[in-house]
Every structure is written in structure tokens, then in C-alpha cells.
Design a protein around this motif. Structure first.
Motif: not given
Length: 393
Positions: A127-131, A339-343
């Protein structure tokens, strides 16, 4: 429900059956995308679930209008299970609600059917993951573990292949991310009007479960709900004091004593048949709650318990409905996941599994674009919406 057993079983060998699965899948995918937009800070889980169930009912009512006897609607009521809640959280009108907060890890789980042909899906979001801001830490670990484990499972679902190949791959990938699959959770074969077919894939079985659980091989023209649920904790879901709101009629028979129980069962048979339902959908919820107690105690209705991991843990889930066609798997549910939004500092440890998830997914011939797959580690994995689906990893 009519006596279905006398008719020959309908499978995806028939084009019309495939069409119905895909149609149900499109409705589920569309609703899932809408729900993600509703998962914002201060939103009510109850309101989102209610809105979603209304949408599923509305959308399924628009198809096959001329066939008056054709049943369609919700195949699994919408659940939003947050953070350490493993599954089945969908509060009824008189139950405690949950208000979404920034950073909550939300698992959205839902399903629809057309003529008893079921499409279910689950997806995890933050929730509310900043762009532009990447999600990291244990949130990323558990979401990537569940995502990649599901991707491996989809690629191992082949005619002639064994269910335990999937069990082992899900375990290994989860452990690569220092996570564990939830013990004993099952992915079921789907049949017409049956969400829990006999063939199953178990994840993270205990020794006792491993002994009892039947090994099986997959066959062409079967349909499966591949359901992967992974935790940052020890992988054990426990009941707490959250009230159950989702139930399903079983095939048990018993002469019920209470009027409220008989009324509830009659309504369930007419409205839902053997499909799971939410007690919230009954006009008189209090009466329905009274009636369900006797039905459950005599196993005529089965409860879907709300399970939890330890409070400090996080749980992620991905679920896809898959048709085993002669030319490969056809994914009917699943929406894009970036997938690229996660590290994560972790990655898939096993070379053969890394190679597996890098393979394109989908029918061998036909509409497949056949582009070269990018290396697994640097992947942007997308599951296109039904009907033609290719996953790049």
C-alpha cells in the motif's frame, strides 16, 4: 444444483469450455486491477471486499444472458489478508474491520465462474508504495520469493510431470529468499462446479503430511489453481480469534434440527451450490451466523479459517488459474507484476531454477511471440492478461 454426475465430465478438450474459463479469467483480472486502485491508505478492507464481490456478480451477470439456467457468479469471495494474516480475511458486516496503512503488504484473493468453470487469482501489493521508489527489505524478500516460486510452479506444470517437483521448487526458491512457504497449503485441480478437485500440489508439507499426501502426475486437459503463499517466518498459519466469514457446502447429509440452519442450507444450495460464499452476502447476517453453527458442527458446511503468522512476520501470495492444453500451459488469470520495483539482497540460489523461470511461458505454437528471455536476475516479469499469456522472466 442438478445431478451433474450423470453427465459426462466437461473438460477443456471442448472449445466452449476453454472460452468460459477465459471469460471468467478476464472478469477476475479486470476486477483485480480495479481493487489494486482501491487499496489506499485509510481504505476499509470490508468495503473493498464488498465492492469487489459486487463487481464480480455484476460482470458475470452480463455474459450468457440468453441461457437462463446457466449458473455464474462468485467462485471465491474476495479476501484482503494484510501483513501477517495468511488468508481468508473478508470481514462480514458485524465483524471487526481493518483500515489499510502505508507499507501494508496486502494479498488480494478472489474468483469467478461461468457455468461452474472457475477462474481464481491472487496478487500481492504494498500500500502507498511511492512511484519510482523501490521496495526493499523483508517486504521485497517475501514478495519476490512468492512471485518467483509461482513462476517456477507454472513452468513445471506439464503433462506427465509430478506434483512433488512443484512442491520442491517452491520450497527451494522460498528458502533462497530466507523465507518459507506456509505449511500444508494446497493448490487444487479445478473441475466444473468444484474448486477443490482431488489432485493437489502441497507446499512445505510436514513429515506426516508428506506421508499422507498423494503423489500424482498432471495430464493434458486438466485445470489447476496454482496457489503459492510464502512467509518471512516459520511458515505455520494459526487460527486466532478472527471470525470465519467464508464457508462452502460439503456433500455430507444430516437432518438439521434448527429452522435457521435449514433456511441457511436451502439458500446456500440455491444461490451458491458447492461454491464458497461469504456470510456477509446474506440479508440477515445474524440469522445466517446462527444457522451456520449447526451446519459446520455436522460437517455440512466447511469453514475457511482465517490464519495468521506471528505478528512480526509478513506473508505474500500469488495464484493463477492454468489450463493444461496439448500445446502447453494457458494462463487465464494473472496481471502484470513489475519485478524491477523490488530489491532484495537474495536471489534464486539454484542454477536450474534460475534457468527455469527465465523460460517463456505459454502455448508452444500460436500467438506466442517467441522472444528471447532475459536473464532471470535482471528480469521484468509480466503476466499479460488473459487469454494469450506469456511471462517473461
Amino acid at each position: 444444483m442438478a445431478d451433474v454426475e450423470k453427465e459426462p465430465e466437461k473438460t477443456i478438450a471442448e472449445d466452449l469450455v476453454v472460452t468460459k474459463y477465459k471469460l471468467a479469467g478476464e472478469i477476475v483480472n479486470k476486477t483485480l486491477k480495479t481493487l489494486i486502485g482501491l487499496c489506499v491508505v485509510d481504505a476499509s478492507v470490508r468495503e473493498i471486499c464488498t465492492k469487489s464481490d459486487n463487481l464480480l456478480t455484476e460482470e458475470t451477470s452480463k455474459v450468457y444472458k440468453k441461457e437462463k439456467d446457466l449458473k455464474k457468479g462468485i467462485a471465491f469471495p474476495t479476501c484482503l489478508s494484510v501483513n501477517n494474516c495468511v488468508c481468508h480475511f473478508s470481514p462480514a458486516k458485524n465483524d471487526a474491520d481493518y483500515t489499510l496503512k502505508a507499507g501494508d503488504v496486502v494479498k488480494i484473493d478472489l474468483g469467478a465462474h461461468i457455468d461452474g468453470f472457475i477462474a481464481v487469482a491472487a496478487h500481492t501489493i504494498v500500500v502507498d508504495a511511492a512511484a519510482g521508489q523501490k521496495i526493499s527489505g523483508r517486504q521485497a524478500d517475501v514478495i519476490l520469493a512468492a512471485y518467483w516460486a509461482a513462476q517456477a510452479a507454472l513452468r513445471l506444470l506439464k503433462s506427465g510431470s509430478s506434483n512433488y517437483l512443484i512442491t520442491d521448487a517452491v520450497q527451494q526458491i522460498s528458502e533462497s529468499f530466507k523465507c518459507k512457504p506456509i505449511e500444508g497449503m494446497l493448490s487444487h485441480e479445478l473441475k466444473q462446479f468444484k474448486i477443490d478437485g482431488e489432485k493437489t500440489i502441497i507446499q512445505n508439507p510436514s513429515e506426516a503430511q508428506r506421508k499422507e499426501h498423494e503423489k500424482c502426475n498432471f495430464e493434458t486437459h486438466e485445470v489447476y489453481a496454482i496457489d503459492v503463499i510464502v512467509s518471512t517466518g516459520e511458515g505455520v498459519g494459526r487460527e486466532k480469534d478472527t471470525k470465519v466469514s467464508i464457508y462452502k457446502k460439503s456433500d455430507e447429509n444430516y437432518m438439521l434440527k434448527l429452522k435457521a440452519s435449514r433456511a441457511l442450507l436451502a439458500e446456500v444450495k440455491t444461490k451458491y451450490g458447492n461454491m464458497p460464499f461469504n456470510i456477509r452476502s446474506f440479508e440477515e447476517e445474524t440469522k445466517a451466523r446462527m444457522g451456520v453453527v449447526e451446519c459446520v458442527s455436522h460437517k455440512m458446511i466447511e469453514p475457511f479459517q482465517v490464519l495468521y503468522e506471528k505478528p512480526s512476520e509478513l506473508v505474500a501470495q500469488f495464484k493463477h488459474t492454468v489450463l493444461l492444453m496439448p500445446n502447453g500451459v494457458n494462463l487465464v488469470t494473472g496481471i502484470p507484476f513489475d519485478v524491477d520495483s523490488y530489491v532484495s539482497e537474495h536471489s534464486i540460489a539454484q542454477a536450474e531454477l534460475k534457468e527455469l523461470v527465465a523460460q517463456p511461458l505459454g502455448p508452444v505454437k500460436g500467438k506466442g511471440k517467441g522472444k528471447k528471455a532475459a536473464p532471470a536476475a535482471a528480469a521484468t516479469a509480466k503476466v499479460e492478461s488473459a487469454p494469450a499469456v506469456e511471462t517473461k522472466a
